[in-house]
Scaffold this motif. Structure first.
Motif, PDB file in Angstrom:
ATOM      1  N   PHE A  74       0.829  -1.210   0.000  1.00 24.74           N
ATOM      2  CA  PHE A  74       0.000   0.000   0.000  1.00 24.74           C
ATOM      3  C   PHE A  74       0.865   1.264   0.000  1.00 24.74           C
ATOM      4  CE2 PHE A  74      -3.562  -2.753   1.096  1.00 24.74           C
ATOM      5  CZ  PHE A  74      -4.604  -2.129   0.406  1.00 24.74           C
ATOM      6  N   ALA A  75       2.048   1.201   0.628  1.00 18.00           N
ATOM      7  CA  ALA A  75       2.963   2.341   0.595  1.00 18.00           C
ATOM      8  C   ALA A  75       3.422   2.602  -0.834  1.00 18.00           C
ATOM      9  CB  ALA A  75       4.169   2.074   1.498  1.00 18.00           C
ATOM     10  N   LEU A  76       3.738   1.532  -1.562  1.00 17.65           N
ATOM     11  CA  LEU A  76       4.129   1.666  -2.972  1.00 17.65           C
ATOM     12  C   LEU A  76       2.993   2.281  -3.784  1.00 17.65           C
ATOM     13  CD1 LEU A  76       5.899  -1.031  -5.152  1.00 17.65           C
ATOM     14  CD2 LEU A  76       3.955   0.246  -6.028  1.00 17.65           C
ATOM     15  N   LEU A  77       1.797   1.728  -3.621  1.00 16.33           N
ATOM     16  CA  LEU A  77       0.654   2.202  -4.407  1.00 16.33           C
ATOM     17  C   LEU A  77       0.301   3.648  -4.065  1.00 16.33           C
ATOM     18  CD1 LEU A  77      -1.629  -0.976  -4.271  1.00 16.33           C
ATOM     19  CD2 LEU A  77      -0.300  -0.144  -6.219  1.00 16.33           C
ATOM     20  N   THR A  78       0.387   4.005  -2.791  1.00 16.96           N
ATOM     21  CA  THR A  78       0.069   5.370  -2.369  1.00 16.96           C
ATOM     22  C   THR A  78       1.031   6.370  -2.998  1.00 16.96           C
ATOM     23  OG1 THR A  78      -0.824   4.596  -0.253  1.00 16.96           O
ATOM     24  CG2 THR A  78      -0.187   6.913  -0.396  1.00 16.96           C
ATOM     25  N   ALA A  79       2.331   6.079  -2.910  1.00 14.62           N
ATOM     26  CA  ALA A  79       3.332   6.974  -3.504  1.00 14.62           C
ATOM     27  C   ALA A  79       3.166   7.048  -5.009  1.00 14.62           C
ATOM     28  CB  ALA A  79       4.740   6.491  -3.138  1.00 14.62           C
ATOM     29  N   LEU A  80       2.864   5.915  -5.633  1.00 13.87           N
ATOM     30  CA  LEU A  80       2.672   5.879  -7.087  1.00 13.87           C
ATOM     31  C   LEU A  80       1.482   6.735  -7.506  1.00 13.87           C
ATOM     32  CD1 LEU A  80       3.305   4.713  -9.896  1.00 13.87           C
ATOM     33  CD2 LEU A  80       1.910   2.719  -9.290  1.00 13.87           C
ATOM     34  N   VAL A  81       0.373   6.585  -6.817  1.00 17.54           N
ATOM     35  CA  VAL A  81      -0.843   7.339  -7.162  1.00 17.54           C
ATOM     36  C   VAL A  81      -0.624   8.832  -6.946  1.00 17.54           C
ATOM     37  CG1 VAL A  81      -3.238   7.771  -6.489  1.00 17.54           C
ATOM     38  CG2 VAL A  81      -2.431   5.417  -6.761  1.00 17.54           C
ATOM     39  N   ILE A  82       0.016   9.207  -5.841  1.00 16.06           N
ATOM     40  CA  ILE A  82       0.276  10.625  -5.584  1.00 16.06           C
ATOM     41  C   ILE A  82       1.113  11.215  -6.710  1.00 16.06           C
ATOM     42  CG2 ILE A  82       1.470  12.266  -4.078  1.00 16.06           C
ATOM     43  CD1 ILE A  82       0.711  10.446  -1.719  1.00 16.06           C
ATOM     44  N   SER A  83       2.154  10.479  -7.123  1.00 10.91           N
ATOM     45  CA  SER A  83       3.031  10.962  -8.196  1.00 10.91           C
ATOM     46  C   SER A  83       2.278  11.121  -9.510  1.00 10.91           C
ATOM     47  CB  SER A  83       4.207   9.998  -8.391  1.00 10.91           C
ATOM     48  OG  SER A  83       5.021   9.959  -7.248  1.00 10.91           O
ATOM     49  N   ALA A  85       7.972   2.840  -0.726  1.00 13.51           N
ATOM     50  CA  ALA A  85       7.498   4.185  -1.059  1.00 13.51           C
ATOM     51  C   ALA A  85       8.419   4.828  -2.094  1.00 13.51           C
ATOM     52  CB  ALA A  85       7.427   5.049   0.201  1.00 13.51           C
ATOM     53  N   ILE A  86       9.725   4.583  -1.976  1.00  8.98           N
ATOM     54  CA  ILE A  86      10.679   5.089  -2.972  1.00  8.98           C
ATOM     55  C   ILE A  86      10.389   4.469  -4.331  1.00  8.98           C
ATOM     56  CG2 ILE A  86      13.104   5.129  -3.665  1.00  8.98           C
ATOM     57  CD1 ILE A  86      13.814   5.170  -0.659  1.00  8.98           C
ATOM     58  N   VAL A  87      10.112   3.159  -4.337  1.00  5.86           N
ATOM     59  CA  VAL A  87       9.790   2.469  -5.589  1.00  5.86           C
ATOM     60  C   VAL A  87       8.548   3.085  -6.236  1.00  5.86           C
ATOM     61  CG1 VAL A  87       9.025   0.280  -6.615  1.00  5.86           C
ATOM     62  CG2 VAL A  87      10.859   0.287  -4.915  1.00  5.86           C
ATOM     63  N   GLY A  88       7.497   3.278  -5.455  1.00  6.06           N
ATOM     64  CA  GLY A  88       6.252   3.844  -5.983  1.00  6.06           C
ATOM     65  C   GLY A  88       6.434   5.258  -6.493  1.00  6.06           C
ATOM     66  N   ALA A  89       7.103   6.098  -5.701  1.00  7.91           N
ATOM     67  CA  ALA A  89       7.329   7.486  -6.109  1.00  7.91           C
ATOM     68  C   ALA A  89       8.219   7.546  -7.344  1.00  7.91           C
ATOM     69  CB  ALA A  89       7.961   8.270  -4.961  1.00  7.91           C
ATOM     70  N   GLY A  90       9.211   6.657  -7.400  1.00  9.35           N
ATOM     71  CA  GLY A  90      10.116   6.637  -8.549  1.00  9.35           C
ATOM     72  C   GLY A  90       9.415   6.242  -9.826  1.00  9.35           C
ATOM     73  N   LEU A  91       8.577   5.227  -9.758  1.00  8.34           N
ATOM     74  CA  LEU A  91       7.833   4.793 -10.947  1.00  8.34           C
ATOM     75  C   LEU A  91       6.851   5.871 -11.400  1.00  8.34           C
ATOM     76  CD1 LEU A  91       7.121   1.046 -10.053  1.00  8.34           C
ATOM     77  CD2 LEU A  91       8.776   1.929 -11.717  1.00  8.34           C
ATOM     78  N   GLY A  92       6.226   6.523 -10.434  1.00  6.17           N
ATOM     79  CA  GLY A  92       5.304   7.610 -10.776  1.00  6.17           C
ATOM     80  C   GLY A  92       6.029   8.769 -11.424  1.00  6.17           C
ATOM     81  N   PHE A  93       7.215   9.096 -10.919  1.00  7.24           N
ATOM     82  CA  PHE A  93       7.994  10.184 -11.511  1.00  7.24           C
ATOM     83  C   PHE A  93       8.486   9.803 -12.905  1.00  7.24           C
ATOM     84  CE2 PHE A  93      12.031  12.449 -12.179  1.00  7.24           C
ATOM     85  CZ  PHE A  93      11.575  13.759 -12.089  1.00  7.24           C
ATOM     86  N   LEU A  94       8.835   8.532 -13.086  1.00 12.65           N
ATOM     87  CA  LEU A  94       9.330   8.075 -14.392  1.00 12.65           C
ATOM     88  C   LEU A  94       8.284   8.262 -15.477  1.00 12.65           C
ATOM     89  CD1 LEU A  94      11.639   6.661 -15.955  1.00 12.65           C
ATOM     90  CD2 LEU A  94      10.545   4.475 -15.370  1.00 12.65           C
ATOM     91  N   VAL A 117      -1.028  11.408 -10.006  1.00 15.86           N
ATOM     92  CA  VAL A 117      -2.105  12.403  -9.939  1.00 15.86           C
ATOM     93  C   VAL A 117      -1.561  13.830  -9.898  1.00 15.86           C
ATOM     94  CG1 VAL A 117      -3.982  13.281  -8.492  1.00 15.86           C
ATOM     95  CG2 VAL A 117      -3.750  10.819  -8.874  1.00 15.86           C
ATOM     96  N   MET A 118      -0.486  14.012  -9.133  1.00 14.12           N
ATOM     97  CA  MET A 118       0.039  15.368  -8.936  1.00 14.12           C
ATOM     98  C   MET A 118       1.113  15.756  -9.948  1.00 14.12           C
ATOM     99  SD  MET A 118      -1.767  16.514  -6.547  1.00 14.12           S
ATOM    100  CE  MET A 118      -0.871  18.061  -6.355  1.00 14.12           C
ATOM    101  N   GLY A 119       1.619  14.775 -10.705  1.00 11.60           N
ATOM    102  CA  GLY A 119       2.738  15.031 -11.606  1.00 11.60           C
ATOM    103  C   GLY A 119       2.503  16.167 -12.576  1.00 11.60           C
ATOM    104  N   VAL A 146       2.264  19.559 -10.892  1.00  8.79           N
ATOM    105  CA  VAL A 146       3.571  20.067 -10.484  1.00  8.79           C
ATOM    106  C   VAL A 146       4.327  20.617 -11.692  1.00  8.79           C
ATOM    107  CG1 VAL A 146       5.842  19.406  -9.582  1.00  8.79           C
ATOM    108  CG2 VAL A 146       3.764  18.592  -8.457  1.00  8.79           C
ATOM    109  N   ILE A 147       4.250  19.917 -12.829  1.00  5.89           N
ATOM    110  CA  ILE A 147       4.917  20.379 -14.057  1.00  5.89           C
ATOM    111  C   ILE A 147       4.351  21.725 -14.496  1.00  5.89           C
ATOM    112  CG2 ILE A 147       5.249  19.895 -16.511  1.00  5.89           C
ATOM    113  CD1 ILE A 147       5.311  16.901 -15.767  1.00  5.89           C
ATOM    114  N   ASP A 148       3.035  21.843 -14.486  1.00  7.73           N
ATOM    115  CA  ASP A 148       2.390  23.108 -14.873  1.00  7.73           C
ATOM    116  C   ASP A 148       2.804  24.239 -13.938  1.00  7.73           C
ATOM    117  OD1 ASP A 148       1.132  21.735 -16.898  1.00  7.73           O
ATOM    118  OD2 ASP A 148      -0.766  21.492 -15.820  1.00  7.73           O
ATOM    119  N   TRP A 149       2.884  23.921 -12.654  1.00  9.71           N
ATOM    120  CA  TRP A 149       3.277  24.917 -11.646  1.00  9.71           C
ATOM    121  C   TRP A 149       4.714  25.375 -11.871  1.00  9.71           C
ATOM    122  CZ3 TRP A 149       6.490  23.991  -7.070  1.00  9.71           C
ATOM    123  CH2 TRP A 149       6.531  25.081  -6.203  1.00  9.71           C
ATOM    124  N   LEU A 150       5.624  24.427 -12.160  1.00 11.01           N
ATOM    125  CA  LEU A 150       7.017  24.757 -12.415  1.00 11.01           C
ATOM    126  C   LEU A 150       7.162  25.596 -13.686  1.00 11.01           C
ATOM    127  CD1 LEU A 150       8.687  21.324 -11.523  1.00 11.01           C
ATOM    128  CD2 LEU A 150       8.827  23.442 -10.196  1.00 11.01           C
TER     129      LEU A 150
END
Length: 360
Positions: free
Chosen positions: A28-37, A245-254, A39-41, A44-48
């Motif tokens: 669930f930590a992986l999935l949570t980080a992945l979904v956040i990345s 969580a690192i795995v999930g966030a990393g995959l989402g960022f990728l 959804v918010m990706g 965040v790009i538009d904001w930057l």
């Protein structure tokens, strides 16, 4: 936080007992980080882009990189937020190792943020002055090193695990502080050097974090630790949550960082990810394993050291350009080919590293 909530609710609804299992919370930590990345990706790009926080490109770099100028950077803030939120939701917050990992993650992230801010906002191409950059990295690493030494002196916490030798586990004494310093600072800067192509650094980070997730699970389990002849370390199991969580966030960022990249992580991401991998290796007593599994980071760092050393001593360069991924670009390899081949090598090294745990 949710671990505590579900622990309370299980008294009334037995179904919630499933969340007492470390592996379930890790998934669930992986999935949570992945979904956040994911959804918010784009947000965040538009904001930057709105803030005009664009990548600064080296004038002496490969010509193919000039088109990347202006691509939003500092996307590592998304990675850090995804990891932190996921860990705070799913980890046992009474576990000190969780807080140590978050301290290094956020601390190194702030150092990287300051460097990125000066480069892209203040238009100072030099960024944070090198001595201050290393000073603050050193302060964070030494705080953690000294704290761990005081807490775990002459126990498994300060012992050195040597690959292939199950009965060779020497106590490091005060040298533990020095080793921890070099591992954390070295890992942070190694990942930073590797982050030069689209997705090049994030996928090896995901692979290494995934490998350490398995190691932390085994290290925190008395039976598995005994079976693998590695030290059992009381609080280490919960690091599996951080790793996943690192795995999930990393995959989402990728999703956004894959070639051609829509966003770069910047130093705020690369320094933080490297630093947290370093401290996880220290907490698990697997510094040698980090050298093997993170071999891509080691190769990239060595290529820079050899290039600089050769030029200063002999006046000649070994590579066409360092870090070594630029060498292959200048040899004519397309960027995606360099990236994917480095990923394949990274995966192989992680698997080799995991095999060494059994070869004792």
């Amino acid at each position: 936080m949710l671990a505590w909530v579900f622990g309370f609710l299980v008294k009334y609804i037995t179904f919630f007992n499933v969340f007492s299992y470390l592996t379930v919370r890790a998934i669930f930590a992986l999935l949570t980080a992945l979904v956040i990345s994911l959804v918010m990706g784009q947000k965040v790009i538009d904001w930057l882009q709105k803030l005009q926080i664009g990548q600064v490109i080296r004038n002496d770099g490969p010509e193919s990189h000039l088109s990347k100028k202006g691509t939003p950077t500092m996307g590592g803030t998304l990675i850090l937020a995804s990891i932190s939120i996921s860990v705070l939701l799913w980890a046992d917050l009474k576990n000190p190792y969780v807080w140590i990992a978050l301290f290094v993650l956020i601390g190194y992230g702030l150092v990287g943020f300051a460097d990125d801010y000066l480069k892209v906002v203040r238009k100072n191409t030099a960024g944070l002055i090198a001595r201050w950059k290393y000073f603050w990295q050193s302060v964070i690493a030494l705080i953690v090193a000294f704290g761990l030494y005081v807490y775990g002196k002459d126990t498994a916490v300060t012992a050195l695990v040597v690959p292939f030798f199950k009965d060779v586990v020497p106590q490091l004494g005060v040298f533990f502080i020095l080793l921890t310093y070099f591992v954390v600072v070295g890992a942070g800067n190694a990942v930073n050097l590797t982050d030069g192509l689209d997705g090049l650094a994030i996928m090896p980070t995901v692979f290494v974090a995934g490998g350490f997730a398995l190691v932390s699970w085994a290290t925190g389990n008395v039976n598995f630790a005994d079976y693998l002849h590695i030290p059992y370390i009381r609080y280490s199991g919960e690091l599996m949550i951080v790793c996943m969580a690192i795995v999930g966030a990393g995959l989402g960022f990728l999703w956004f960082n894959t070639y051609p990249a829509m966003v770069f992580m910047g130093d705020v991401g690369s320094l933080a990810l490297g630093g947290v991998l370093g401290i996880i290796a220290v907490l698990l007593r697997q510094e040698f394993l980090l050298l093997v599994m993170g071999g891509i980071f080691v190769i990239e760092t060595l290529s820079v050291i050899l290039q600089v050393g050769s030029f200063k001593l002999r006046g000649k360069r070994i590579f066409r350009m360092a870090p070594i991924h630029h060498h292959y670009e200048l040899k004519g390899w397309p960027e995606p080919r360099v990236i994917v081949r480095f990923w394949i090598i990274s995966l192989m090294l992680v698997l080799i590293g995991l095999v060494t745990l059994k070869m004792r």
